[in-house]
Scaffold this motif. Structure first.
Motif, short mmCIF file in Angstrom:
data_model
loop_
_atom_site.label_atom_id
_atom_site.label_comp_id
_atom_site.label_asym_id
_atom_site.label_seq_id
_atom_site.Cartn_x
_atom_site.Cartn_y
_atom_site.Cartn_z
N PRO A 148 1.07 -1.56 0.00
CA PRO A 148 -0.29 0.43 -0.05
C PRO A 148 1.00 0.87 -0.46
CG PRO A 148 -0.48 -1.55 1.84
CD PRO A 148 0.21 -2.41 0.73
N GLU A 149 0.34 2.23 -0.62
CA GLU A 149 0.98 3.48 -0.81
C GLU A 149 1.82 3.96 0.81
OE1 GLU A 149 0.55 5.01 -4.56
OE2 GLU A 149 1.47 6.81 -2.91
N GLY A 150 2.44 3.88 0.33
CA GLY A 150 3.23 4.87 1.73
C GLY A 150 3.72 3.82 2.73
N MET A 151 3.07 3.08 2.65
CA MET A 151 4.22 2.08 3.07
C MET A 151 5.49 1.33 3.18
SD MET A 151 2.36 -2.16 3.99
CE MET A 151 1.47 -1.97 5.62
N ASP A 152 6.02 1.66 4.64
CA ASP A 152 7.83 1.24 4.98
C ASP A 152 7.67 -0.39 3.93
OD1 ASP A 152 10.38 0.46 5.88
OD2 ASP A 152 10.37 1.99 6.53
N PRO A 153 8.80 -0.56 2.97
CA PRO A 153 8.89 -2.39 2.80
C PRO A 153 9.52 -2.47 4.37
CG PRO A 153 10.39 -0.65 1.39
CD PRO A 153 9.28 0.48 2.86
N ASP A 154 10.07 -2.45 5.07
CA ASP A 154 10.41 -3.26 6.40
C ASP A 154 8.99 -3.70 7.25
OD1 ASP A 154 12.96 -2.89 5.60
OD2 ASP A 154 12.92 -1.43 7.34
N ASP A 155 7.70 -2.68 6.90
CA ASP A 155 6.81 -3.77 7.56
C ASP A 155 6.27 -4.60 7.12
OD1 ASP A 155 6.54 -1.71 9.56
OD2 ASP A 155 5.94 -0.11 8.91
N ALA A 156 5.99 -3.86 5.36
CA ALA A 156 5.56 -4.61 4.03
C ALA A 156 6.02 -6.41 4.55
CB ALA A 156 5.53 -4.46 3.07
#
Ligand SMILES: NC(=O)c1ccc[n+]([C@@H]2O[C@H](COP(=O)([O-])OP(=O)(O)OC[C@H]3O[C@@H](n4cnc5c(N)ncnc54)[C@H](O)[C@@H]3O)[C@@H](O)[C@H]2O)c1
Ligand SMILES: [Zn+2]
Ligand SMILES: [Zn+2]
Lengths: 384, 163
Positions: A148-156
């Motif tokens: 999702p837009e704006g989500m940090d890839p580390d969270d993803a």
């Protein structure tokens, strides 16, 4: 391309391997941007999962950019940056239709008792995983989600397994407001389960492990009471004692086959491999939950028999609930939790390691060195 | 031989206590009882079989998609083929698979050597991480290993008094 290469128990290395290809019309090829090492990989690394073949590439927690799609892929397109659930799911079988995405019937030929999982031995389908520069992603319209837009890839990347597994561990506990929840295991999954127990309204959360730095991390992150089982004498007696001798309402096993704490279980389950792992944590869970209570199991065990006090399950009237997390089912809710700041997955990441150093990364995570909670591997193209 | 099925509508009291609320799988499973219709769903297209894929004898076919990593080869492959004659419910399946894994690790070393590559165990075992973060314990383990090896070597190569 560079890819992790399993050579036998405790031996892994980085090698040049052929690029993955589209083998099924619903496949995509993804260029990996991040991939994690998971507690589940340790069962493979230790050589305790049957049919783990030399030459395989592990890795079931990864994000990446779609490079190429098969002729039947409708939703994904080249260039999409996606997070890929660890379960391989067809979306059409009766189990997928019921949102049991971890139990798909069209993704694992080798075994009916588990759905397909990326890079997780032939017992889970024989797919190469994401600890590589590129990976083949089957059923590309079903599992992968555009980050999702704006989500940090580390969270993803943590939404591919750790967060949904910890969340489902708590969900399966059927936690009611005010319940006392005990979590065995302060690895990434146990810590996340403890955090999520609060979202379901737990009144008290207690985590048990024996690695001091992880207990300390859990205490702050979850937050929770956290105890070293070696300091408790008999952890079951301690847990009974601290719950008015009744036992906890809900107990979660977030340890699985590699459990320490009982010489006999360790011998049978980890050394001789005569059972599907060491069931020490599950044993403690069954014995420390209250009568009529719920034991939620996300710790992974092998496919053969494992010693657990099943008589107590009967006599105490327990409900056992367990599964591989159904990542796709949970993603919409979990994305919302991350957005609203209810969950902060990336805080679990303690190490960012070049993919080329995969052997050291495995050893670091497995031996619990340097305060490691969650290591992420970064392929060369993701490091600029 | 399979026995004839019983028609539930002819069983006295059939369904009188059925309670859809009694579903311990909630919320994990969005129950639709589709499995009552059997293996009848519209399957995804079948992946062409390019490599040897062993399949559980608890299912009739290969799954529509499957992994093609490391097909069975050599001695470990023969053991694996044998294992797949037994169900997932049988030790005849899992014990040979474990044996095949151990054999396969030896085959892996031989294969490396055949390709002119001597496996670098220190690297593969990730000892660099131990050296950086757990040096004392690594050194102790290596010292104990060296001691045990030299005692064993001394014992095996000792001059026997009686010859
Ligand atoms: N069901 C799923 O979908 C799913 C998904 C991911 C991981 N898993 C499983 O969850 C488990 C945890 O994963 P992780 O990544 O956190 O692994 P991890 O190895 O990092 O954590 C396990 C922790 O358990 C601790 N431990 C060992 N013995 C214990 C005992 N007797 N009591 C309490 N703690 C003990 C270890 O010290 C370690 O900190 C693994 O078995 C993994 O395979 C399941
Ligand atoms: Zn995982
Ligand atoms: Zn399916």
């Amino acid at each position: 391309m560079l890819a992790m290469n399993y050579r036998g128990p405790l031996r892994v290395r980085i090698d040049e391997k052929p690029m993955p290809e589209i083998l099924h019309p619903e496949d995509a090829i993804v260029r990996v941007t991040r991939s994690c090492i998971c507690g589940s990989d340790l069962h493979l690394y230790n050589g305790s999962v049957p049919d783990t073949r030399v030459g395989m590439t592990f890795g079931h927690e990864f994000t990446g950019v779609v490079e190429q799609v098969g002729p039947e892929v409708r939703k994904l397109k080249a260039g999409d940056h996606v997070l890929v659930p660890f379960n391989i799911a067809c979306g059409k079988c009766v189990f997928c239709q019921q949102e049991l995405y971890g139990n798909c019937h069209e993704s694992n030929s080798q075994a009916t008792a588990v759905g397909g999982i990326f890079g997780y031995s032939h017992t889970a389908g024989g797919y190469n995983g994401g600890q590589a520069e590129y990976v083949r992603v089957p059923y590309a319209d079903v599992g992968p989600m555009v980050i999702p837009e704006g989500m940090d890839p580390d969270d993803a990347v943590l939404l591919t397994d750790v967060v949904p597994t910890g969340y489902q561990a708590a969900e399966m506990g059927g936690i009611q407001k005010g319940d006392t929840v005990v979590v065995f295991g302060a690895g990434p999954v146990g810590i996340m389960a403890a955090r999520c127990a609060w979202l379901f309204g737990a009144g008290r959360v207690i985590v048990i492990d024996w690695v001091e730095y992880r207990l300390e991390f859990a205490r702050k992150y979850a937050p929770c009471e956290a105890y070293d089982f070696r300091s408790l004498g008999d952890p079951v007696v301690f847990l009974k004692h601290t719950t008015d001798s009744l036992g906890a309402d809900v107990v979660i096993d977030a340890v699985g086959a590699e459990a320490a704490g009982s010489a006999m279980q360790t011998l049978l389950g980890r050394k001789l491999l005569m059972q599907g792992g060491s069931a020490t944590a599950l044993h403690w869970a069954i014995n420390s939950v209250k009568k009529g209570g719920i034991v939620s199991i996300v710790g992974v065990y092998g496919p053969i028999d494992t010693l657990v006090p099943i008589g107590n399950v009967v006599n105490k009237g327990l409900t056992l609930r367990a599964n591989q997390a159904s990542v796709k089912r949970l993603l919409p809710r979990l994305v919302e939790h991350v957005r609203k700041g209810h969950l902060d997955p990336k805080a679990l990441i303690t190490h960012r390691i070049p993919l080329e150093h995969v052997s050291e990364a495995y050893r670091l995570f497995s031996a619990k060195l340097d305060g490691c909670i969650k290591p992420v591997l970064l392929p060369p193209s993701a490091r600029n | 031989m399979e026995q004839p099925r019983i028609d539930p509508s002819r069983v006295k009291g059939w369904g009188v206590d059925a309670d859809p609320e009694n579903d311990p799988t909630y919320p994990m499973k969005k129950r639709n009882n589709g499995e009552h219709a059997g293996y009848t769903w519209e399957r995804p297209p079948q992946q062409p079989t390019g490599v040897e894929v062993l399949h559980s004898n608890e299912r009739p076919n290969l799954t529509a998609a499957f992994g093609t990593s490391t097909p069975p080869v050599a001695l470990s492959g023969m053991i694996r083929r044998l294992a797949f004659k037994y169900s997932e419910s049988s030790y005849g399946h899992w014990l040979p698979l474990m044996l095949a894994d151990r054999v396969n690790a030896v085959e892996g070393v031989l294969d490396d050597l055949a390709h002119g590559h001597v496996p670098n165990l220190i690297d593969e075992l990730g000892w660099k991480a131990e050296w950086e973060h757990n040096r004392k314990s690594l050194v102790a383990r290596v010292a104990v290993g060296a001691l045990v090896t030299s005692v064993a070597v001394a014992y095996l190569t000792r001059k026997r008094r009686d010859d």
